[in-house]
Design a protein around this motif. Structure first.
Motif, PDB file in Angstrom:
ATOM      1  N   ALA A  58       3.630 -20.891  -7.988  1.00  0.00           N
ATOM      2  CA  ALA A  58       2.577 -21.890  -7.470  1.00  0.00           C
ATOM      3  C   ALA A  58       1.689 -20.710  -6.927  1.00  0.00           C
ATOM      4  O   ALA A  58       0.718 -20.844  -7.273  1.00  0.00           O
ATOM      5  N   LEU A  59       2.455 -20.053  -5.904  1.00  0.00           N
ATOM      6  CA  LEU A  59       1.154 -18.992  -5.303  1.00  0.00           C
ATOM      7  C   LEU A  59       1.234 -17.863  -6.401  1.00  0.00           C
ATOM      8  O   LEU A  59       0.306 -17.908  -6.573  1.00  0.00           O
ATOM      9  N   LEU A  60       2.115 -17.879  -7.335  1.00  0.00           N
ATOM     10  CA  LEU A  60       2.380 -16.505  -8.296  1.00  0.00           C
ATOM     11  C   LEU A  60       1.083 -17.001  -9.141  1.00  0.00           C
ATOM     12  O   LEU A  60       0.309 -16.036  -9.194  1.00  0.00           O
ATOM     13  N   ILE A  61       0.612 -18.480  -9.382  1.00  0.00           N
ATOM     14  CA  ILE A  61      -0.288 -18.667 -10.419  1.00  0.00           C
ATOM     15  C   ILE A  61      -1.524 -18.696  -9.423  1.00  0.00           C
ATOM     16  O   ILE A  61      -2.610 -18.208 -10.188  1.00  0.00           O
ATOM     17  N   GLU A  62      -1.961 -19.271  -8.879  1.00  0.00           N
ATOM     18  CA  GLU A  62      -2.761 -19.058  -7.672  1.00  0.00           C
ATOM     19  C   GLU A  62      -4.000 -17.646  -7.659  1.00  0.00           C
ATOM     20  O   GLU A  62      -4.268 -17.047  -7.844  1.00  0.00           O
ATOM     21  N   GLU A  63      -2.476 -16.961  -7.244  1.00  0.00           N
ATOM     22  CA  GLU A  63      -3.025 -15.532  -6.984  1.00  0.00           C
ATOM     23  C   GLU A  63      -2.892 -15.108  -8.363  1.00  0.00           C
ATOM     24  O   GLU A  63      -4.990 -14.104  -8.705  1.00  0.00           O
ATOM     25  N   THR A  64      -2.409 -14.951  -9.369  1.00  0.00           N
ATOM     26  CA  THR A  64      -2.939 -14.617 -10.473  1.00  0.00           C
ATOM     27  C   THR A  64      -4.411 -15.151 -11.429  1.00  0.00           C
ATOM     28  O   THR A  64      -5.206 -14.002 -11.761  1.00  0.00           O
ATOM     29  N   SER A  65      -4.907 -15.946 -10.721  1.00  0.00           N
ATOM     30  CA  SER A  65      -6.348 -16.992 -11.303  1.00  0.00           C
ATOM     31  C   SER A  65      -7.104 -16.683 -10.469  1.00  0.00           C
ATOM     32  O   SER A  65      -8.053 -16.160 -10.974  1.00  0.00           O
ATOM     33  N   SER A  66      -6.574 -16.269  -9.672  1.00  0.00           N
ATOM     34  CA  SER A  66      -7.655 -15.059  -8.751  1.00  0.00           C
ATOM     35  C   SER A  66      -8.181 -14.011  -8.753  1.00  0.00           C
ATOM     36  O   SER A  66      -9.731 -13.202  -8.880  1.00  0.00           O
ATOM     37  N   CYS A  67      -7.107 -13.234  -9.473  1.00  0.00           N
ATOM     38  CA  CYS A  67      -7.345 -11.786 -10.137  1.00  0.00           C
ATOM     39  C   CYS A  67      -7.649 -11.990 -11.414  1.00  0.00           C
ATOM     40  O   CYS A  67      -9.173 -11.103 -11.569  1.00  0.00           O
ATOM     41  N   LEU A  68      -7.401 -12.785 -12.009  1.00  0.00           N
ATOM     42  CA  LEU A  68      -8.375 -12.714 -13.067  1.00  0.00           C
ATOM     43  C   LEU A  68      -9.870 -12.754 -13.191  1.00  0.00           C
ATOM     44  O   LEU A  68     -10.655 -12.620 -14.033  1.00  0.00           O
ATOM     45  N   ALA A  69     -10.229 -14.015 -12.188  1.00  0.00           N
ATOM     46  CA  ALA A  69     -11.748 -14.375 -11.694  1.00  0.00           C
ATOM     47  C   ALA A  69     -12.052 -13.037 -11.676  1.00  0.00           C
ATOM     48  O   ALA A  69     -13.439 -12.585 -11.981  1.00  0.00           O
ATOM     49  N   LEU A  70     -11.449 -11.748 -10.393  1.00  0.00           N
ATOM     50  CA  LEU A  70     -12.232 -10.655 -10.612  1.00  0.00           C
ATOM     51  C   LEU A  70     -12.026  -9.444 -11.818  1.00  0.00           C
ATOM     52  O   LEU A  70     -13.301  -8.632 -11.439  1.00  0.00           O
ATOM     53  N   ILE A  71     -10.904  -9.553 -11.982  1.00  0.00           N
ATOM     54  CA  ILE A  71     -10.218  -8.125 -12.848  1.00  0.00           C
ATOM     55  C   ILE A  71     -10.711  -8.086 -14.806  1.00  0.00           C
ATOM     56  O   ILE A  71     -10.840  -9.238 -14.988  1.00  0.00           O
TER      57      ILE A  71
END
Ligand SMILES: *Cc1c(COP(=O)(O)O)cnc(C)c1O
Length: 436
Positions: free
Chosen positions: A423-436
């Motif tokens: 769950a953490l992996l998915i959440e943080e990956t999504s927040s990276c995608l919003a930035l990069i």
């Protein structure tokens, strides 16, 4: 020990792999003090979720108590002995168990210390088999476009990743690349299976002309990992096995990355119900503990070397061939597979994780979401040229170890990963995608 102190010293004294060292003027190295399960810890209490299993080697977490115990026991008995003229229980037991677990009758195990060396061995053995059989003109190798088999000169000759290969082209043997069955390359409306069959037909056409001078075809079964987690239909393997038989060409299966459950079965070849002439294994073989690789082959190959004449034998060697500690780590790893029914348990875990990844799948920038066994990957649209490095850094800041391959982000976690960590992996990956 502190982070600051170690990263400066490392940059000065250690030449790091797969790295333009100058980038470390800006990009800090991450000193790791210890690991536990899926987590890596630095010296200041920061932790990183090892979502790529430390370059795809770790299966059952860092500092696994069961593997640790086996190694401590082995340390008290025998750390190393040369394997020419001598033998030991761990290497015998490991060879017997691997032969029992591998498809078909791959009853002869030849060991080395890393994946690339296993590839060198398979290529040399194939060539030498034909030579011992009087077919001295069979010296050519075919590999699959976009394939990766390691960085030594022989392995690089059958690798097809321009960034790693082009610089060294003058040193390499010429090899032929047959089209990749990667399903992303299918024509519009064409199924993955039909595309795979079309690629196999192309191989057959090449071999019509060149079988007399071809020793072997080398493939990464089901997933071309370093080439961007490119997946293909198992029918490809079934068809190329038949074609190789028809044209008397060896089939080398490089399961260095996909072996040991990564593809969802213990070995990827099982999903196509094929037996290769050579099976190359490494990475997960020791659970990610120690360098060890093995090439497994058949009675037919072995017999061609068994002779009164010394030079007909396979005289290849490495100093640490069949190291007892590495073999014990491998045995402890196989014990875990057996005792915990890992393949079955992973099936349920993987289904659950795939479901949890639905938000990523629906993300507007994500293309070609794909999954097999304990591998998940997707391509990111509108990625800048520095996407991979920028994403890696953003992920680190969020406590994730992820290293995209170009614009392909993938997860290849240790099998001990739990639901909350995913769950953490998915959440943080999504927040990276919003930035990069
Ligand atoms: C990693 C890898 C290799 C090379 O193994 P090393 O231990 O890095 O030399 C070869 N083939 C495949 C498919 C790999 O993923």
């Amino acid at each position: 020990m502190s982070n600051e102190n170690l990263l400066g010293r490392s940059r000065a004294a250690v030449w790091h792999p797969c790295t333009q060292m100058k980038q470390h003027e800006q990009l800090p190295l991450i000193p790791i003090s210890h690991g536990k399960g899926v987590w890596l810890y630095d010296f200041e209490g920061q932790r990183y979720l090892d979502a790529i299993s430390s370059w795809w080697v770790n299966l059952f977490g860092h500092a696994n108590p069961r593997i640790n115990a086996a190694l401590k026991d082995q340390l008290e008995k025998l750390e190393q002995v040369m394997l020419a003229g001598f033998t030991h229980a761990p290497v015998i037991e490991l060879s017997e168990r691997l032969s029992h677990l591998a498809p078909g009758k791959l009853g002869h195990c030849f060991y080395a210390s890393d994946g690339a060396s296993a590839i060198e061995i398979a290529l040399k053995m194939s060539f030498h088999f034909w030579r011992n059989s009087g077919q001295t003109q069979k010296i050519g190798f075919i590999s699959v476009a976009n394939g990766y088999h390691g960085e030594t000169l022989g392995a690089l000759s059958v690798t097809d990743v321009a960034l790693f290969k082009d610089t060294y082209a003058p040193l390499l043997r010429q090899t032929y690349q047959t089209p990749s069955p990667d399903w992303r390359l299918a024509a519009p409306g064409e199924s993955a299976e039909n595309y795979a069959l079309r690629c196999a037909d192309s191989l057959a056409q090449y071999l019509e002309q060149h079988h007399a001078t071809t020793a072997a075809l080398i493939v990464e079964p089901l997933v071309q990992c370093a080439g961007g987690m490119a997946m293909h239909h198992p029918m490809y393997l079934q068809r190329v096995r038949k074609i190789c038989d028809q044209f008397h060409v060896h089939l080398i299966a490089d399961e260095i990355a996909v072996g040991f459950g990564r593809s969802g079965t213990l070995f990827a070849c099982e999903q196509a119900a094929i037996v290769p002439d050579f099976l190359c294994l490494s990475k997960g073989l020791t659970g990610g503990y120690l360098p060890l690789s093995v090439v497994m082959t058949t009675d037919t190959i072995y017999s061609a070397f068994y002779h009164d004449e010394v030079a007909r034998g396979f005289l290849h060697s490495h100093s640490y061939t069949g190291n007892p500690l590495a073999c014990r780590a491998a045995l402890a790893t196989l014990d875990i597979f057996e005792q915990d029914d890992v393949i079955q348990a992973n099936r349920a875990k993987a289904a659950q994780f795939t479901q949890a990844m639905q938000p990523l799948r629906d993300h507007p920038r994500i293309r070609h979401f794909r999954h097999l066994g304990m591998i998940w990957a997707f391509d990111v649209a509108d990625a800048a040229p520095d996407f991979s490095l920028a994403f890696y850094q953003a992920a680190l800041q969020r406590g994730l170890l992820l290293r995209p391959l170009g614009n392909t982000v993938y997860f290849m976690p240790p099998y001990v990963i739990e639901e909350e960590e995913v769950a953490l992996l998915i959440e943080e990956t999504s927040s990276c995608l919003a930035l990069i």
